[in-house]
Each structure stands twice: as C-alpha cells, then as structure tokens.
Design an enzyme around this catalytic site. Structure first.
Site, short mmCIF file in Angstrom:
data_model
loop_
_atom_site.label_atom_id
_atom_site.label_comp_id
_atom_site.label_asym_id
_atom_site.label_seq_id
_atom_site.Cartn_x
_atom_site.Cartn_y
_atom_site.Cartn_z
N MET A 69 -7.95 -3.59 6.33
CA MET A 69 -7.27 -2.88 5.25
C MET A 69 -5.96 -3.54 4.85
O MET A 69 -4.93 -2.87 4.71
CB MET A 69 -7.03 -1.43 5.66
CG MET A 69 -8.30 -0.61 5.69
SD MET A 69 -8.91 -0.26 4.02
CE MET A 69 -10.65 0.02 4.32
N HIS A 100 -0.60 -5.42 5.30
CA HIS A 100 -1.44 -4.24 5.48
C HIS A 100 -1.14 -3.19 4.41
O HIS A 100 0.01 -2.96 4.05
CB HIS A 100 -1.23 -3.63 6.87
CG HIS A 100 -2.40 -2.85 7.35
ND1 HIS A 100 -2.65 -1.55 6.96
CD2 HIS A 100 -3.43 -3.19 8.18
CE1 HIS A 100 -3.75 -1.12 7.53
NE2 HIS A 100 -4.25 -2.09 8.28
N HIS A 101 -2.21 -2.57 3.91
CA HIS A 101 -2.04 -1.58 2.83
C HIS A 101 -1.28 -0.35 3.32
O HIS A 101 -0.72 0.41 2.50
CB HIS A 101 -3.41 -1.18 2.28
CG HIS A 101 -3.39 -0.82 0.83
ND1 HIS A 101 -2.31 -0.18 0.23
CD2 HIS A 101 -4.31 -0.99 -0.16
CE1 HIS A 101 -2.58 0.02 -1.05
NE2 HIS A 101 -3.77 -0.47 -1.32
N SER A 102 -1.25 -0.10 4.61
CA SER A 102 -0.47 1.03 5.12
C SER A 102 1.02 0.84 4.88
O SER A 102 1.79 1.79 4.88
CB SER A 102 -0.72 1.22 6.62
OG SER A 102 -0.29 0.07 7.35
N ASN A 126 2.86 4.10 0.01
CA ASN A 126 1.76 4.24 -0.95
C ASN A 126 1.91 5.55 -1.72
O ASN A 126 2.03 6.62 -1.12
CB ASN A 126 0.41 4.24 -0.22
CG ASN A 126 0.04 2.88 0.32
OD1 ASN A 126 -0.60 2.08 -0.36
ND2 ASN A 126 0.45 2.59 1.55
#
Length: 514
Positions: A21, A136-138, A308
């Site tokens: 991810m 990382h998208h987190s 996000n």
C-alpha cells in the site's frame, strides 16, 4: 505521539504481499546528468530530514491491537536503506526504466523504519536521469504529497542555501504500554463526544439527503447493480507493470472549454476510450459501461497536514459508446450526477472512526478477503480507480537539472488490478498507470491509447468548430458491437457527427439529449 486516523490506518490493514500500500512517482530530468548527482541529491535530502514529518516518523502498533497505530519519531535514519543509487543497463530505454520501477514498486516498505524510499536512477539513453519515490499511503494522500515536493526537489535551478537550522529530535523511546492503552480508551471516549456534538450537522445532512431521496438511492443502487465484471476485477499477483504518457495541459483545457466540461471530465473520457480499446483487443469489452472509482479530496483550502482526507465517488465511464464526443457528453452528465450525490452526503462523511480492537478486526477481514479469493466471486463495485490531482506549475530541479516529466504511481488491489493516476506538471498532464502484470499485461498499451484517444477527441472538437459543422449529441446508453470484428471497427473508426456545408449565417449547434 500521534495516532493514525481510521483512513490512514486502513492502508496498513489492507496491505498484503500482493497488495503493498505505497504510492510513488517517477520524475525524469533533462540531460546532461550533473556530476556527482547522487551525492548532491543525498545531501539535499539529509539537510531536510528534520523539516518533513514523514522522514523520521515510523509506525508503532498498539498493545493487543486495541486501537489504530501511532506515529513515533525515529532518531537514527539508515540512509543507505532510504536513499539508493541505480544505474540502468544500456541502452537505458523508457521501457527499461518502467520495468525497473515496476520491480521496485512490488516490494513492501519495512514497517520498522520510516515508510519511504528514494531511488536516483542514472543511465537513461538520452543522458538524463530519473528519481523514483515510494511512500506508504498511510503517511499521506496525493494532495498532501504535492506539498512535500519542495523538500524532495528544488524549485529553482540555483536555489539559495537552506537557512533553516536543523531541529534535533531526541531518541524516541515511545510511550509505555499503560500510556498507549490509556490513549486508546481516551480516543474512544472522545469519539463518542464528537458523535454527540455532531448530531445537529448530521440531522441537517440527512434532511438535505431527504430532499433528493429517490435520486440518491437510485444512483447508488444502479451503480452497485450495473457495474459489469471485467478482467480487471480479480485477485492479483505481486508482479507489477508501469505505464506512462503525457498530454498538453493547454490542449486538454481547450477541449474541456469547448465541450463545456471540466479537465477531469476529459480525463475520464479519454481513459474510457483507452480502456474500451484495450478490452476490445482482448474481446473482453462488456455491454454495460465500466464504473470508475474517483477519489475526492475533503481538504479545506490551506490544509497541509500529512494524512489522508479522501473519499471515493462513482462515475460511469460510457465505455459502451463508440463516438468520442458522445462519450464525453455522457461522462459529463454522469460526473454531474455523481457530484450531486456527493455534495448531498458530504457533511456526514468522516475519515476518522475509532473503535476498540479495530486493527485486529480489519486486518483479519483483509486476510480473509485475500485467502478466500472474494474478489473473484463477489460483484465488483468499481472496475478501475482513476485519480486526478493538481500538481506543481513551476519546474522542479536537482543539482540544476530540470524535471521534464512527473508521473504519479498508485495502488492496484484485489478486485482492482489497474490504477490510473493523473497529475498536472507545469504545462503537461502526466498519466501514471500501475497494474498487476499478469492480469493486465502490456499496460503501456493503455497508456499509448490515452494519447490516441485524446487525439481523436481533439480532432472531433476542432471539426465542430468549423462553420459548416452541425452537432447532434445523444446522451444515451450505447449498444456495444456483438462480434470482435465489429468492436474493433467501432473502437478504431469513431468519427464525430458532422454534416455538410451550409449557406447563410451560421446557426448555433444543434444538440439533442435523451
């Protein structure tokens, strides 16, 4: 200590060996490659380690998985892990570059470290170089990622020295177990208070939805029930393919203005045309139009927090319509409908939901989804994710060398083997495609079709600007050709609807919609 929101943490829970991810970008710089460019890039990054939160923060999980993880600061940074030097084998073609990036994009980031890596890549055949970034998208969404670019690159060929004094971070021992547990329960209680205080807003939102119940409910039901199954909607492998292409931003804006559309409408239309061609080539084009998942930012203007804040909207892509102008008109109508539904429910959307043992439950569901192959049997909600993010309008540099391309890269997942991400850069619209290489072979073909489809749309738009043109656009569900030969003919021979010359004063174009 900074707890991840529910959306931030979700990217950790969904991660599997087949679905890492992280997101990324591939930036290509004009030749010649400056001397000692890797050392200069590394020094540039080291000087900014204390200025960007993502450089030092890493994940720490909660005891017993009772709540979302927290960010803790890392004092010692292993620069050999985070900043790497690669040289392409000769001749150093774009195909080799995309292949190298695809191989590295399939490797998960180490959660014991800050979740980012940079690769400086030399050996391009024209004498230039490239930088591949993965994070990382987190850690952040696409809009937040744009705000980090001044830390990654220079925005002047000869920038002034960095005068900001470094801020040393004490070695992070991290909070002890009782503190973490106490924080989890406190967050859970605070969320309850937030729910109670938000009741008036929720009531107003529900009342607003109530004014359009038939439209909103019908739209959502139709979206779920009418989405066809495609070759993209299956479980995927860890192998990746990368595709890239570019369009003139000025040309895209001109077409959008002429067709009373937005840039995003044009992007969706040419993506639909490219997907139509690709699926037609494989005799896999469904009769029903594909459904796109389109991320929408919830950020308020000026919000630069590294997290996000995004939700997904649904938009029909009109892949069952052969004519490019008709397809664009259908997508404009579909996008307006989707936007109306989103605006109705926006006030009730939250990106942070905390409940006890969320990591255990959500990670377990993710593993179950993977092990049971649910993506292969459950009806798909979307066929492809298409994201469009405004990027920098000022050129970026490394050691005085200007960036000529900035391609974004995102995430395929089980049930969504293809992701198309678009960002503007200076005077270009840059497309980055990422796919499972087994499910979507030769993804660069789709990227090339994007250019061809925009050329068709632009020529059709230009033709309608001629005095002798008369326009009839029918916005209706088209019928797909039944045979492979018919599909190929329809996909490759689409022409605008243009009548012959007329005498006398030019009249407004005729448009019929049904």
């Amino acid at each position: 200590m900074n707890r991840l929101s529910a959306v931030d943490a979700l990217f950790l829970y969904l991660e599997t060996p087949e679905t890492p991810m992280h997101v990324g970008s591939l930036t290509i710089f004009a030749p010649p490659t400056p001397k000692d460019v890797f050392r200069r890039f590394r020094d540039h990054t080291v000087a900014r380690l204390d200025l960007l939160p993502s450089y030092r923060r890493r994940i720490r999980t909660m005891p017993l998985g009772i709540d979302h993880p927290v960010w803790v600061d890392e004092d010692e940074i292993d620069l050999d892990y985070h900043i790497r030097h690669v040289v392409l084998p000769r001749p150093g073609t774009m195909e080799q570059l995309r292949s190298m990036v695809a191989r590295r994009h399939m490797i998960q980031l180490d959660r014991a470290r800050p979740l980012w890596q940079y690769y400086l890549i030399e050996g391009l055949e024209d004498g230039g170089f490239a930088v591949y970034v993965k994070i990382h998208h987190s850690d952040m969404d696409g809009v937040a990622g744009i705000t980090t670019l001044p830390f990654v690159y220079d925005f002047a060929a000869d920038p002034p020295p960095l005068n900001t004094p470094p801020v040393r971070i004490a070695k992070a021992e991290g909070p002890d177990v009782p503190a973490l547990i106490g924080t989890a329960f406190a967050d859970f209680l605070r969320q309850g208070v937030r729910v109670l205080t938000s009741v008036p807003t929720t009531v107003r939102t529900l009342a607003k939805i109530g004014r359009q119940p038939v439209r909103d409910i019908r739209y959502l039901l139709d979206a779920v029930s009418a989405t066809p199954r495609t070759i993209f909607n299956t479980s995927i492998s860890r192998l990746r393919g990368v595709g890239t292409s570019s369009l003139s931003l000025a040309d895209v804006k001109a077409v959008a203005k002429a067709r009373h559309a937005t840039i995003n409408d044009v992007v969706l239309a040419i993506c639909a045309g490219a997907l139509r061609r690709y699926l037609t080539d494989r005799d896999a084009l469904p009769d029903k139009p594909l459904m796109a998942g389109v991320p929408i930012s919830l950020r308020e203007p000026g919000d630069t927090r590294m997290n996000n804040q995004v939700v997904f909207s649904l938009c029909r892509l009109a892949t069952d319509v052969a004519d490019p102008l008709q397809r664009l008109a259908a997508i404009v109508a579909a996008a307006q409908q989707a936007k109306g539904v989103f605006l109705d429910v926006k006030g009730a959307v939250t990106t942070d939901i905390s409940f006890l043992w969320a990591p255990v439950l959500l990670s377990g569901l993710s593993r179950m989804w993977r092990m049971t192959g649910a993506a292969d049997v459950l009806p798909p909600v979307v066929n492809v994710v298409i994201s469009n993010v405004p990027g920098p309008r000022t050129p970026m540099y490394i050691a005085g060398a200007p960036a000529v391309h900035y391609f974004p890269l995102s995430i395929p997942f089980h049930g969504g083997a293809l992701n198309i991400t678009v960002e503007s850069y200076v005077d270009k619209l840059e497309f980055g495609l990422l796919a499972c290489r087994l499910t979507v072979p030769r993804v660069q073909v789709i990227a090339d079709y994007l250019v061809a489809e925009f050329d068709l749309l632009k020529r059709a738009t230009d033709a309608l600007a001629r005095p002798e043109a008369i326009e009839t656009i029918e916005i209706a569900a088209g019928r797909s050709p039944k045979t492979r030969a018919d599909r190929q003919l329809a996909a490759k021979s689409s022409k605008p609807l243009i009548a012959g010359p007329r005498s006398g004063k030019r009249k407004p174009a005729k448009r019929t919609a049904r």
